[in-house]
Design a protein around this motif. Structure first.
Motif, mmCIF file in Angstrom:
data_model
loop_
_atom_site.group_PDB
_atom_site.id
_atom_site.type_symbol
_atom_site.label_atom_id
_atom_site.label_comp_id
_atom_site.label_asym_id
_atom_site.label_seq_id
_atom_site.Cartn_x
_atom_site.Cartn_y
_atom_site.Cartn_z
ATOM 1 N N THR A 424 -27.002 69.906 57.670
ATOM 2 C CA THR A 424 -25.709 69.235 57.693
ATOM 3 C C THR A 424 -25.803 67.720 57.801
ATOM 4 O OG1 THR A 424 -25.611 69.598 60.092
ATOM 5 C CG2 THR A 424 -24.542 71.240 58.686
ATOM 6 N N GLY A 425 -27.008 67.179 58.023
ATOM 7 C CA GLY A 425 -27.155 65.729 58.117
ATOM 8 C C GLY A 425 -27.470 65.282 59.530
ATOM 9 N N GLY A 426 -26.996 64.104 59.894
ATOM 10 C CA GLY A 426 -27.213 63.595 61.242
ATOM 11 C C GLY A 426 -28.172 62.434 61.337
ATOM 12 N N THR A 427 -28.596 61.908 60.183
ATOM 13 C CA THR A 427 -29.582 60.832 60.193
ATOM 14 C C THR A 427 -29.111 59.603 60.970
ATOM 15 O OG1 THR A 427 -30.443 61.537 58.045
ATOM 16 C CG2 THR A 427 -30.950 59.291 58.740
ATOM 17 N N LEU A 428 -27.866 59.196 60.723
ATOM 18 C CA LEU A 428 -27.367 57.988 61.403
ATOM 19 C C LEU A 428 -27.259 58.184 62.910
ATOM 20 C CD1 LEU A 428 -24.618 56.740 58.931
ATOM 21 C CD2 LEU A 428 -26.750 55.614 59.502
ATOM 22 N N GLY A 429 -27.131 59.429 63.330
ATOM 23 C CA GLY A 429 -27.051 59.705 64.758
ATOM 24 C C GLY A 429 -28.312 59.297 65.495
ATOM 25 N N MET A 430 -29.455 59.267 64.792
ATOM 26 C CA MET A 430 -30.710 58.868 65.435
ATOM 27 C C MET A 430 -30.650 57.431 65.930
ATOM 28 S SD MET A 430 -32.826 61.459 65.416
ATOM 29 C CE MET A 430 -34.557 61.012 65.308
ATOM 30 N N PHE A 431 -29.902 56.584 65.226
ATOM 31 C CA PHE A 431 -29.796 55.188 65.649
ATOM 32 C C PHE A 431 -29.026 55.065 66.965
ATOM 33 C CE2 PHE A 431 -30.467 55.124 61.099
ATOM 34 C CZ PHE A 431 -31.429 54.142 60.946
ATOM 35 N N GLY A 432 -27.972 55.870 67.091
ATOM 36 C CA GLY A 432 -27.226 55.873 68.345
ATOM 37 C C GLY A 432 -28.060 56.424 69.486
ATOM 38 N N LEU A 433 -28.876 57.455 69.192
ATOM 39 C CA LEU A 433 -29.732 58.036 70.224
ATOM 40 C C LEU A 433 -30.810 57.063 70.659
ATOM 41 C CD1 LEU A 433 -30.191 61.661 68.832
ATOM 42 C CD2 LEU A 433 -28.750 60.936 70.725
ATOM 43 N N ALA A 434 -31.326 56.281 69.722
ATOM 44 C CA ALA A 434 -32.356 55.301 70.060
ATOM 45 C C ALA A 434 -31.822 54.255 71.032
ATOM 46 C CB ALA A 434 -32.870 54.627 68.792
ATOM 47 N N GLN A 435 -30.531 53.985 70.948
ATOM 48 C CA GLN A 435 -29.913 53.034 71.874
ATOM 49 C C GLN A 435 -29.746 53.653 73.259
ATOM 50 O OE1 GLN A 435 -25.658 52.099 71.389
ATOM 51 N NE2 GLN A 435 -26.219 49.938 71.348
ATOM 52 N N ARG A 436 -29.440 54.944 73.289
ATOM 53 C CA ARG A 436 -29.161 55.618 74.569
ATOM 54 C C ARG A 436 -30.437 56.103 75.260
ATOM 55 N NH1 ARG A 436 -25.481 61.134 75.156
ATOM 56 N NH2 ARG A 436 -25.727 61.386 77.421
ATOM 57 N N TYR A 437 -31.385 56.622 74.464
ATOM 58 C CA TYR A 437 -32.629 57.164 75.029
ATOM 59 C C TYR A 437 -33.803 56.287 74.589
ATOM 60 C CZ TYR A 437 -29.864 61.394 75.909
ATOM 61 O OH TYR A 437 -28.910 62.274 76.336
ATOM 62 N N LYS A 438 -33.858 55.084 75.086
ATOM 63 C CA LYS A 438 -34.855 54.123 74.630
ATOM 64 C C LYS A 438 -36.281 54.590 74.874
ATOM 65 C CE LYS A 438 -31.778 50.140 75.262
ATOM 66 N NZ LYS A 438 -31.565 48.842 75.938
ATOM 67 N N SER A 439 -36.519 55.259 75.995
ATOM 68 C CA SER A 439 -37.881 55.670 76.331
ATOM 69 C C SER A 439 -38.431 56.696 75.348
ATOM 70 C CB SER A 439 -37.929 56.238 77.751
ATOM 71 O OG SER A 439 -37.114 57.401 77.861
ATOM 72 N N PHE A 440 -37.556 57.500 74.745
ATOM 73 C CA PHE A 440 -37.997 58.517 73.790
ATOM 74 C C PHE A 440 -38.407 57.911 72.451
ATOM 75 C CE2 PHE A 440 -35.202 62.064 75.832
ATOM 76 C CZ PHE A 440 -36.073 62.087 76.917
ATOM 77 N N PHE A 441 -38.003 56.669 72.206
ATOM 78 C CA PHE A 441 -38.251 56.045 70.905
ATOM 79 C C PHE A 441 -39.246 54.889 70.982
ATOM 80 C CE2 PHE A 441 -34.316 58.286 70.339
ATOM 81 C CZ PHE A 441 -34.319 58.684 69.012
ATOM 82 N N GLN A 442 -39.901 54.719 72.110
ATOM 83 C CA GLN A 442 -40.872 53.640 72.245
ATOM 84 C C GLN A 442 -42.146 53.977 71.480
ATOM 85 O OE1 GLN A 442 -41.349 53.158 76.464
ATOM 86 N NE2 GLN A 442 -39.494 51.928 76.695
#
Length: 451
Positions: A424-442
């Protein structure tokens, strides 16, 4: 902006008095034959309308799964490996294929539009022409601060010369990103306190009246949906007004779309998708399928189930519950089915009605339950693993749940029913998650050293 509320009952009555539609409802159905399971003619008549998408086509990939799932080694998939076949055998070719190893198919609706999620594109496929055919100038809808639905409405309306007004729940973030950024760029976003957002119908109606002003008119999407069926039954031609003509009148006509497009009108595009997938050169009508998807509002899952039943397909639709309880999703399913039966103006056989009321979707708890919107440790790494091995990006909020279930079912169904995941998609949602869960995206130290 201050939002003032009006009573929905009196509001709807006032809308109808303004005679927003040019059609007149008939109390005598003009179709006498009852619709049975597998009624191809009914589905063809249902789909005989204008669409936003030129074609219902979509890409289909096949994911081959390594034979052994060593869950004891930790993580979501242990040592499992995925391999993507972007050009798999379909139609008759898939009947005797892949009987000796686990695999599942992915319907790549995530590729339909660069900014609009696949399930949103499908909902809007039949919905947008309803707005255009009724000379709508403005659209009011709502969603969370990272609502993929709100972003989809904003982009799609802007592409068609319509003005969108988006009521987003909660506080405005310091930095807009992801779907919130898209909503801000393409539409008119207003952040609404949670206490006001809790009364969605009242909030939407009040804001729509504010946008319409005294000279304009307001209508709910469900009314447009019902009117479209009356045109279909009566064979009445639809008059389409150009953008220039709409703008020249300077009179606003505002349509209200519920959160997540959770209306029966959103089912049309999904039914069109199933009709396409059931063609003999795709999945056909005889192959048993287990169709898997993640569910936010649940509308897409219900559309898949209704379509499979009406076409008489041996398909089982399983939706992973993400944002509500089992009772909540069942209530939504029953509401959408009731609205679909009421609005369609076609007489269904008792067998069809019973099957629809019994349920057309298997609602399943997520393997790792959590409060909606939360991401668990290791899930971003799992999304990275899938992306690197297959070239397909999933997100930890929505599509990872469907991917996980598809992987498990593919191993259980080797040589049996084919497993199909609707991406169903959701790619752009990763950008919002990177802002909220910074430690997971380091970036790890190993990656830093290698670069």
């Amino acid at each position: 902006m201050k939002l003032e509320f009006v009573n929905k009952q009196s509001f709807v009555s006032a809308v109808l008095r303004k005679e927003f539609h040019s059609c007149r409802f008939s109390t005598t159905p003009q179709v006498t034959n009852k619709i049975n399971v597998g009624d191809e003619e009914f589905v063809s008549n249902l789909l005989d309308r204008r669409w936003a998408l030129v074609s219902p086509d979509t890409k289909i990939h096949q994911i081959k799964v390594s034979e052994h799932l060593k869950r004891e080694q930790g993580g979501y998939f242990g040592d499992i490996l995925f391999k993507n076949n972007p050009n798999p055998l379909l139609g008759d070719g898939m009947l005797g294929h892949s009987k000796d190893h686990a695999s599942f198919y992915v319907v790549r609706d995530d590729l339909l539009h660069p900014l609009v999620n696949g399930n949103k594109t499908r909902k809007l496929d039949g919905l947008l022409p309803l707005l255009e055919d009724n000379s709508v100038t403005d659209v009011v809808t709502c969603g969370g601060c990272q609502s993929a639905h709100a972003a989809a409405v904003a982009v799609s309306c802007a592409e068609r010369g319509l003005t969108s007004h988006l009521l987003l729940r909660g506080e405005q973030p310091e930095t807009a990103t992801g779907y919130g950024l898209i909503s801000m760029l393409y539409g008119n976003a207003t952040y609404v306190p949670r206490s006001l957002y809790a009364k969605r119908d009242t909030m939407l109606a009040s804001h729509a009246e504010f946008i319409a002003e005294s000279s304009g008119s307001v209508v709910w999407l469900s009314d447009l949906f019902e009117a479209s069926f009356m045109n279909l039954v009566s064979k009445k031609p639809i008059s389409v007004q150009s953008n220039a003509a709409r703008l020249s009148e300077k009179i606003k006509k505002v349509a209200i779309i519920n959160e997540g497009a959770g209306d029966a009108a959103g089912l049309l595009g999904v039914i069109r998708l199933v009709h396409y997938l059931s063609r003999h050169h795709i999945f056909g009508k005889d192959q048993a399928l287990k169709v898997v998807l993640d569910s936010g509002t649940g509308t897409t899952a219900v559309g898949l189930g209704i379509a499979a039943l009406c076409l008489g397909l041996p398909w089982e639709v399983t939706a992973v519950m993400l944002a509500d309880t089992f009772d909540g999703y069942r209530n939504l399913e029953q509401r959408l089915v009731t609205e679909f039966l009421r609005c369609s103006s076609f007489p269904f056989s008792p067998e069809v009605v019973k099957k629809l009321n019994d349920g057309v979707v298997h609602w399943l708890e997520r393997r790792h339950p959590r409060k909606f919107g939360n991401v668990l440790k290791g899930e971003v790494d799992t999304c990275q693993q899938i992306a690197q091995q297959t070239g397909i990006l999933v997100d930890p909020i929505y599509t990872l749940a469907a991917w996980e279930l598809s992987t498990i079912l593919s191993q259980e169904e080797v040589g049996g029913a084919k497993v199909v995941m609707l991406h169903t998609g959701g790619t752009l949602g990763m950008f919002g998650l990177a802002q909220r869960y910074k430690s997971f995206f380091q970036i790890s130290e190993n990656v830093k050293m290698s670069t």
